[in-house]
Design a protein around this motif. Structure first.
Motif, PDB file in Angstrom:
ATOM      1  N   THR A 313       0.827  -1.209   0.000  1.00  0.00           N
ATOM      2  CA  THR A 313       0.000   0.000   0.000  1.00  0.00           C
ATOM      3  C   THR A 313       0.859   1.257   0.000  1.00  0.00           C
ATOM      4  O   THR A 313       0.500   2.269  -0.609  1.00  0.00           O
ATOM      5  CB  THR A 313      -0.949  -0.002   1.210  1.00  0.00           C
ATOM      6  OG1 THR A 313      -1.762  -1.171   1.169  1.00  0.00           O
ATOM      7  CG2 THR A 313      -1.844   1.219   1.192  1.00  0.00           C
ATOM      8  N   MET A 314       2.003   1.215   0.663  1.00  0.00           N
ATOM      9  CA  MET A 314       2.881   2.380   0.715  1.00  0.00           C
ATOM     10  C   MET A 314       3.403   2.751  -0.666  1.00  0.00           C
ATOM     11  O   MET A 314       3.658   3.927  -0.935  1.00  0.00           O
ATOM     12  CB  MET A 314       4.044   2.111   1.678  1.00  0.00           C
ATOM     13  CG  MET A 314       4.911   3.333   1.947  1.00  0.00           C
ATOM     14  SD  MET A 314       3.934   4.647   2.735  1.00  0.00           S
ATOM     15  CE  MET A 314       5.070   6.025   2.656  1.00  0.00           C
ATOM     16  N   ILE A 315       3.545   1.768  -1.548  1.00  0.00           N
ATOM     17  CA  ILE A 315       3.980   2.073  -2.920  1.00  0.00           C
ATOM     18  C   ILE A 315       2.934   2.944  -3.596  1.00  0.00           C
ATOM     19  O   ILE A 315       3.262   3.949  -4.246  1.00  0.00           O
ATOM     20  CB  ILE A 315       4.208   0.770  -3.705  1.00  0.00           C
ATOM     21  CG1 ILE A 315       5.372  -0.026  -3.093  1.00  0.00           C
ATOM     22  CG2 ILE A 315       4.477   1.059  -5.190  1.00  0.00           C
ATOM     23  CD1 ILE A 315       5.570  -1.398  -3.700  1.00  0.00           C
ATOM     24  N   GLY A 316       1.666   2.570  -3.445  1.00  0.00           N
ATOM     25  CA  GLY A 316       0.599   3.396  -4.000  1.00  0.00           C
ATOM     26  C   GLY A 316       0.535   4.754  -3.350  1.00  0.00           C
ATOM     27  O   GLY A 316       0.271   5.771  -4.006  1.00  0.00           O
ATOM     28  N   GLU A 317       0.791   4.810  -2.050  1.00  0.00           N
ATOM     29  CA  GLU A 317       0.746   6.075  -1.325  1.00  0.00           C
ATOM     30  C   GLU A 317       1.850   7.019  -1.806  1.00  0.00           C
ATOM     31  O   GLU A 317       1.622   8.219  -2.004  1.00  0.00           O
ATOM     32  CB  GLU A 317       0.890   5.802   0.164  1.00  0.00           C
ATOM     33  CG  GLU A 317       0.636   7.003   1.051  1.00  0.00           C
ATOM     34  CD  GLU A 317       0.526   6.635   2.520  1.00  0.00           C
ATOM     35  OE1 GLU A 317       0.659   7.537   3.365  1.00  0.00           O
ATOM     36  OE2 GLU A 317       0.308   5.450   2.829  1.00  0.00           O
ATOM     37  N   LEU A 318       3.049   6.479  -2.005  1.00  0.00           N
ATOM     38  CA  LEU A 318       4.153   7.300  -2.524  1.00  0.00           C
ATOM     39  C   LEU A 318       3.791   7.888  -3.884  1.00  0.00           C
ATOM     40  O   LEU A 318       3.979   9.087  -4.133  1.00  0.00           O
ATOM     41  CB  LEU A 318       5.419   6.452  -2.658  1.00  0.00           C
ATOM     42  CG  LEU A 318       6.095   5.961  -1.378  1.00  0.00           C
ATOM     43  CD1 LEU A 318       7.178   4.943  -1.721  1.00  0.00           C
ATOM     44  CD2 LEU A 318       6.695   7.122  -0.606  1.00  0.00           C
ATOM     45  N   ALA A 319       3.275   7.036  -4.763  1.00  0.00           N
ATOM     46  CA  ALA A 319       2.906   7.500  -6.104  1.00  0.00           C
ATOM     47  C   ALA A 319       1.790   8.533  -6.044  1.00  0.00           C
ATOM     48  O   ALA A 319       1.774   9.494  -6.832  1.00  0.00           O
ATOM     49  CB  ALA A 319       2.493   6.308  -6.965  1.00  0.00           C
ATOM     50  N   ALA A 320       0.853   8.353  -5.103  1.00  0.00           N
ATOM     51  CA  ALA A 320      -0.267   9.289  -4.988  1.00  0.00           C
ATOM     52  C   ALA A 320       0.207  10.672  -4.576  1.00  0.00           C
ATOM     53  O   ALA A 320      -0.197  11.685  -5.169  1.00  0.00           O
ATOM     54  CB  ALA A 320      -1.290   8.754  -3.983  1.00  0.00           C
ATOM     55  N   ILE A 321       1.059  10.745  -3.575  1.00  0.00           N
ATOM     56  CA  ILE A 321       1.534  12.049  -3.121  1.00  0.00           C
ATOM     57  C   ILE A 321       2.363  12.713  -4.219  1.00  0.00           C
ATOM     58  O   ILE A 321       2.264  13.931  -4.440  1.00  0.00           O
ATOM     59  CB  ILE A 321       2.366  11.899  -1.832  1.00  0.00           C
ATOM     60  CG1 ILE A 321       1.488  11.302  -0.713  1.00  0.00           C
ATOM     61  CG2 ILE A 321       2.919  13.237  -1.385  1.00  0.00           C
ATOM     62  CD1 ILE A 321       0.254  12.105  -0.390  1.00  0.00           C
ATOM     63  N   GLN A 322       3.161  11.923  -4.952  1.00  0.00           N
ATOM     64  CA  GLN A 322       3.939  12.487  -6.055  1.00  0.00           C
ATOM     65  C   GLN A 322       3.014  13.057  -7.135  1.00  0.00           C
ATOM     66  O   GLN A 322       3.255  14.145  -7.668  1.00  0.00           O
ATOM     67  CB  GLN A 322       4.859  11.415  -6.647  1.00  0.00           C
ATOM     68  CG  GLN A 322       5.558  11.801  -7.941  1.00  0.00           C
ATOM     69  CD  GLN A 322       6.551  12.940  -7.770  1.00  0.00           C
ATOM     70  OE1 GLN A 322       6.779  13.405  -6.650  1.00  0.00           O
ATOM     71  NE2 GLN A 322       7.121  13.398  -8.851  1.00  0.00           N
ATOM     72  N   ALA A 323       1.938  12.330  -7.465  1.00  0.00           N
ATOM     73  CA  ALA A 323       0.994  12.810  -8.477  1.00  0.00           C
ATOM     74  C   ALA A 323       0.325  14.103  -8.026  1.00  0.00           C
ATOM     75  O   ALA A 323       0.176  15.048  -8.817  1.00  0.00           O
ATOM     76  CB  ALA A 323      -0.058  11.735  -8.756  1.00  0.00           C
ATOM     77  N   ILE A 324      -0.047  14.166  -6.751  1.00  0.00           N
ATOM     78  CA  ILE A 324      -0.729  15.355  -6.232  1.00  0.00           C
ATOM     79  C   ILE A 324       0.214  16.544  -6.229  1.00  0.00           C
ATOM     80  O   ILE A 324      -0.174  17.672  -6.571  1.00  0.00           O
ATOM     81  CB  ILE A 324      -1.280  15.065  -4.823  1.00  0.00           C
ATOM     82  CG1 ILE A 324      -2.391  14.002  -4.915  1.00  0.00           C
ATOM     83  CG2 ILE A 324      -1.822  16.329  -4.174  1.00  0.00           C
ATOM     84  CD1 ILE A 324      -2.756  13.383  -3.593  1.00  0.00           C
ATOM     85  N   ILE A 325       1.473  16.327  -5.850  1.00  0.00           N
ATOM     86  CA  ILE A 325       2.464  17.403  -5.891  1.00  0.00           C
ATOM     87  C   ILE A 325       2.597  17.952  -7.311  1.00  0.00           C
ATOM     88  O   ILE A 325       2.800  19.154  -7.519  1.00  0.00           O
ATOM     89  CB  ILE A 325       3.825  16.890  -5.380  1.00  0.00           C
ATOM     90  CG1 ILE A 325       3.760  16.614  -3.879  1.00  0.00           C
ATOM     91  CG2 ILE A 325       4.936  17.892  -5.660  1.00  0.00           C
ATOM     92  CD1 ILE A 325       4.987  15.926  -3.340  1.00  0.00           C
ATOM     93  N   SER A 326       2.445  17.067  -8.299  1.00  0.00           N
ATOM     94  CA  SER A 326       2.569  17.470  -9.702  1.00  0.00           C
ATOM     95  C   SER A 326       1.304  18.124 -10.236  1.00  0.00           C
ATOM     96  O   SER A 326       1.212  18.396 -11.434  1.00  0.00           O
ATOM     97  CB  SER A 326       2.908  16.237 -10.556  1.00  0.00           C
ATOM     98  OG  SER A 326       4.099  15.627 -10.108  1.00  0.00           O
TER      99      SER A 326
END
Length: 1005
Positions: A313-326
């Motif tokens: 789940t943390m892999i998805g969480e990392l990608a989610a925060i990166q997408a939101i930052i972008s």
């Protein structure tokens, strides 16, 4: 010549009714960066979102025009919403007062005429056409003010508008820009010479925009108007330092695993600090591989197959925060509402300090569907079905997403839910053809042979068998012998329990004989125990006898927060268990009770030492057990099938949670040494089943209808190709190259049925679904159930039928016949259910309930469900419902789990039926509004008069609402009639403090 410029881009607005855009801010920023990188000494302003309020934009644009000198060239670019009456919508625009709060094109036209500037280039990436799903806000329909736009162009004044007056301005998936801005960037930076000139370059801009519009199946033709004597020449735009800083090229980042390192890559400090606090060990090996080898932080899509508790789940969480930052949005898709609620609460708490906007959409009244459709969110949690329905109904949802995380991806193999998961994947794959390519991260528990599942998704595969917390798996027989695989991979046997401690406790041997001494030993060693039972009754009974046998202290903190009204038969059992330090978790518990148990079990000091649960708890809910015990290895039901290896591994994986245990242990119970050896080979040594599609040839009509709802129109010969886009079709065609030919005849017969039923129509050589067909295709119903509903509605006199009668009509569908309904199958005792249904719905509905029945028991089950639902929405208390609809305490007994299961299933399918009925009855708004109310009452189980209590900002349980209603309080205004003691009796001490301010506000003159 001096060039001066204003760039305005507005994604977000103060007024929540204005849909949020995803590319307008990016448009303005990109043009600002390109111009400032290219033109030395450029005087430019960039106004974004909050900085682009009415006063700011008006002052900036009018000021630059007023101060311009005769040699100046002015560039004004606006990206955002337009309104149908010719206004530019700024950050603080009030849709109810456009004249006073939007930027008037008429005012701009006057300023354009008055300015001394040699030339003005005005770029408008918005639209003014009404009812557009793109860059326009909807207002009362009025004709476009053509005179205002006419004043913007002329000699020395060039207008480059996104679209014609009768078209919409669209945002382009993939680039994150509006179509016009994308075309401007491509044409202006792609010129081979040192300069570009207007009007010459306008033709290339229009060509690029039109081609890109066709690619995403829309029509948009930019408009170029005006002229400049001698032409208007600009240097070719270059991507320089400003552009690179604003839009960095993402590379696969090499990370050490320490969270503070993320701060150097633009992650907010609050996020970094929260991660550091929650996960002090940093990224684990699996997460580091996802980042460093597979570029998940660089937008790389990925399929992760790893054991439960491995940190997927943390892999998805990392990608989610990166997408939101972008500047993009992220969506997590989950199988169950309980998981959606858990993740919503977890992420809301974790990121509260960052301002992250988290929403959930699971089919409940508390859903954030409004913010999702308006784009006013950052991270959304969805059930599979809700996401699919929203995506089909609002394509704009996919356009805005930068990331989709599909959790529990192994559900594609599920015989009931698999079709939804597979259709989501098919939808995402088809969207790629239109340039809609959100990053896709699929998280799956350990599965067998992939059967090219990753190739079908066209994503790289990351497989791991490692767990951060090692797991011992084994089988324990009644002699106390434990055969297991140790953490080093070797097979061992030991006496886990002395045989003398395993004694027969009832009239015949049972699992209780082993579970009790095993629990005494493990809990005595300080372990937290999780026992899986395959039925609700045995789960409750197991927790009760463990509470008596273990001699533990009470879970006082959990007992203190349990609800006190509208309790079920299981509620008393739960209190008895908690008093002895144990608990159970199944659907017989109220939602508030389940949540209290989950939180109490997670807390180290929660007082729950042993939790007994049915198998649904294995699907991802965080339960920090040190040891998991499986008392059975098969389901109970009509098929009585054994657990698959994958199901076993998922349950076993609940043992040993990172941060709680150093080693986990999973124990299957066996009767004899021979059965111990068999179960050891089947489950412990077993390999999870291969990934397969849930597609069956008999389901071809349903799958085809669902797929047709995803396209605008298709040639009949191309329909088998749509089926190949599914994983089932892809697998079948790989196994048999003639598969498409084999299904062509079935497809042809289906098309004939669709045309005859009015679900499809021909337009030339294209097949289109009608509005009715799209409603059926986007629903949860099978093809046959959709036709059945259409037929039933055709025979209904809607003008004389109350909307609540749909509760009975829905029970006739196959989907509801599949919902387990306890019915006494001996004798005629259940025959009274037809009288129950007749009393509540009338004989016409009883006759409808007899349609398509296989036998009398199915008819009685339908009547039982219909009558029960009527009583549920009328506010009958749960204890009365359980007694009224239970034929005996055993056979035909109705528990709260059955009640809520029937209500939830009816609500889910009635929501789909509502879409179909809305298409059939567009001239019956009162009936449709009545269905809306029935859907809400189904969720809460309340009469109409009490429903206002569900609108309070303080959420109340069904029991609290009924308690207030019983003393005449049905809304906030009536709260001020109660004294604190009376209010406390109804809702409890904790809620009184929150409710009293509401009463004070209402009573304040």
């Amino acid at each position: 010549m001096a060039i001066k410029a204003i760039f305005v881009g507005i994604n977000k607005h103060l007024d929540a009714s204005i849909p949020e855009l995803s590319g307008a801010r990016r448009d303005a920023t990109a043009l600002w960066a390109l111009f400032t990188d290219t033109i030395d000494g450029l005087s430019a302003r960039l106004l974004l979102d909050e900085a682009a309020a009415h006063a700011d934009v008006t002052q900036a644009i009018l000021g630059i025009l007023m101060d311009a000198q005769p040699d100046d060239v002015i560039v004004i670019s606006f990206a955002g919403h337009g309104s149908p009456d010719g206004n530019l919508v700024v950050f603080d625009t009030d849709p109810a007062n456009l004249a006073g709060t939007a930027v008037s094109m008429a005012d701009l036209a006057e300023a354009f005429k008055a300015t001394k500037a040699r030339a003005v280039l005005c770029i408008l990436d918005c639209c003014f056409s009404g009812q557009a799903p793109a860059r326009v806000i909807e207002t009362v329909a009025r004709p476009r003010n053509a005179f205002a736009l006419a004043g913007v162009y002329g000699e020395g004044r060039i207008l480059l508008a996104a679209c014609a007056a009768n078209e919409s301005a669209w945002e382009q998936p993939g680039t994150g820009h509006g179509l016009l801005t994308h075309a401007i960037i491509e044409a202006w930076t792609g010129c081979s010479g040192p300069s570009v000139s207007f009007p010459e370059i306008a033709g290339e801009i229009i060509r690029i925009a039109r081609v890109e519009a066709e690619r995403i199946c829309v029509t948009q033709t930019p408009v170029f108007l005006g002229s400049v004597q001698g032409g208007l020449v600009f240097p070719t735009l270059k991507r320089g330092d400003n552009y690179a800083a604003t839009f960095p090229v993402q590379a696969i980042r090499q990370m050490s695993g320490a969270f503070p390192e993320f701060a150097a890559h633009g992650f907010p400090l609050e996020v970094v600090e929260q991660w550091t606090a929650d996960f002090p060990e940093g990224l684990n090996a699996l997460q580091l591989r996802a980042v460093n080898e597979f570029g998940v932080l660089a937008g790389g899509s990925l399929l992760v197959v790893a054991p439960t508790s491995s940190g997927k789940t943390m892999i998805g969480e990392l990608a989610a925060i990166q997408a939101i930052i972008s500047g993009k949005k992220a969506a997590f898709l989950l199988p169950y509402r309980a998981l959606v609620n858990e993740k919503f609460e977890e992420f809301s708490a974790r990121y509260a300090a960052t301002g992250l906007r988290v929403v959930r959409c699971s089919g409940d009244a508390t859903d954030g569907i409004g913010p999702v459709l308006a784009g006013r969110y950052d991270l959304g949690f969805f059930t599979y079905e809700t996401f699919l329905n929203l995506s089909l109904g609002s394509p704009r949802l996919l356009n805005q997403l930068g990331l989709v995380v599909v959790d529990e991806g192994q559900f594609i193999t599920d015989p009931h839910r698999g079709i939804t998961v597979e259709l989501i994947f098919s939808l995402l794959l088809r969207a790629r053809q239109l340039g809609i390519q959100p990053q896709l991260v699929v998280l799956s528990a350990v599965i067998g042979n992939l059967n090219s599942f990753d190739r079908w998704l066209d994503v790289p595969l990351l497989v791991s068998r490692e767990r951060p917390v090692p797991l011992i798996e084994g089988v324990l027989d009644r002699r106390g012998t434990f055969q297991y695989i140790d953490t080093d991979g070797t097979t061992k046997t030991e006496e886990l329990l002395p045989a003398r401690r395993i004694v027969q406790r009832r009239d015949k041997p049972s699992s209780q004989d082993v579970i009790v001494p095993l629990a005494q030993q493990l809990v005595g060693q300080g372990e937290k125990l999780l026992v899986f039972r395959n039925m609700r009754g045995p789960a409750q009974g197991c927790a009760k006898y463990l509470a008596k046998e273990l001699g533990l202290g009470p879970a006082a903190a959990v007992l203190a927060v349990l609800p006190t009204q509208d309790l079920t038969a299981a509620s008393q059992d739960l209190r008895e268990c908690l008093a002895g330090g144990t608990a159970f978790h199944n659907t017989n518990l109220l939602r508030a009770e389940r949540e209290a148990v989950e939180k109490g079990y997670r807390r180290p000091d929660g007082g729950i030492h042993a939790l007994v649960a049915t198998t649904t708890l294995a699907a991802g809910i965080n339960t920090p057990a040190s040891t998991v015990v499986l008392a059975e290895n098969k389901f109970v039901g009509e098929d009585g099938r054994q657990f698959t290896v994958a199901e076993y591994k998922n349950m076993a994986g609940r043992a040993g949670r990172l941060g709680f245990n150093e080693t986990g242990k999973a124990i299957i119970l066996a009767e004899t040494p021979m059965e111990r050896a068999q179960l050891f080979q089947r489950y412990v040594m077993g390999v999870p089943e291969d990934v397969t599609s849930s597609f069956q040839q008999r389901d071809l009509p349903t799958w085809t209808l669902r797929l047709l709802s995803q396209v605008r129109g298709v040639r009949e010969s191309e329909i088998p190709g749509l089926l190949v886009n599914t994983f089932g079709g892809y697998s079948a065609s790989r196994a048999n190259p003639q598969w498409i030919t084999l299904v062509e005849r079935d497809v042809a017969e289906l098309i004939t049925r669709l045309l005859q039923a009015g679900l499809a129509e021909r337009e030339g050589d294209l097949i289109h679904l009608t509005l009715l067909g799209r409603a059926c295709g986007a629903s949860s119903l099978s093809f046959e159930s959709g036709l059945r509903l259409v037929e039933l509605m055709a025979q209904l006199d809607v003008a004389r039928t109350p909307p609540f009668h749909m509760l009975a009509l829905i029970q006739v569908l196959d989907e509801m016949d599949a919902v387990y309904t306890p019915v006494m199958r001996r004798g005629q005792s259940e025959s009274v259910r037809s009288a129950d249904a007749g009393q509540r719905f009338g004989q016409q509905m009883v006759q409808a309930l007899q349609r398509y029945c296989r036998d009398q028991f199915e008819f009685w089950a339908r009547c039982k469900r219909a009558a029960l639902l009527y009583d549920w929405i009328e506010g009958t208390t749960v204890d009365v419902l359980e007694k009224r609809y239970s034929t005996t305490p055993f056979a035909g007994a109705i528990s709260y789990g059955n009640i809520i299961g029937i209500a939830d299933a009816t609500r889910f399918h009635l929501r789909s039926a509502h879409q179909i009925v809305s298409t059939l009855l567009p001239d019956q708004p009162e009936f449709l509004q009545g269905l809306d109310e029935i859907l809400q009452r189904l969720e809460f189980g309340l009469p109409s008069a009490v429903m206002p209590l569900t609108k309070l900002t303080v959420p109340l349980t069904r029991g609290q609402c009924l308690a207030l209603a019983s003393i005449g309080v049905n809304d906030a205004a009536a709260l001020n009639t109660l004294d604190d003691d009376c209010l406390r009796d109804c809702v409890g001490t904790a809620v009184v403090a929150m409710l009293r301010p509401l009463a004070d506000v209402v009573s304040d003159p």
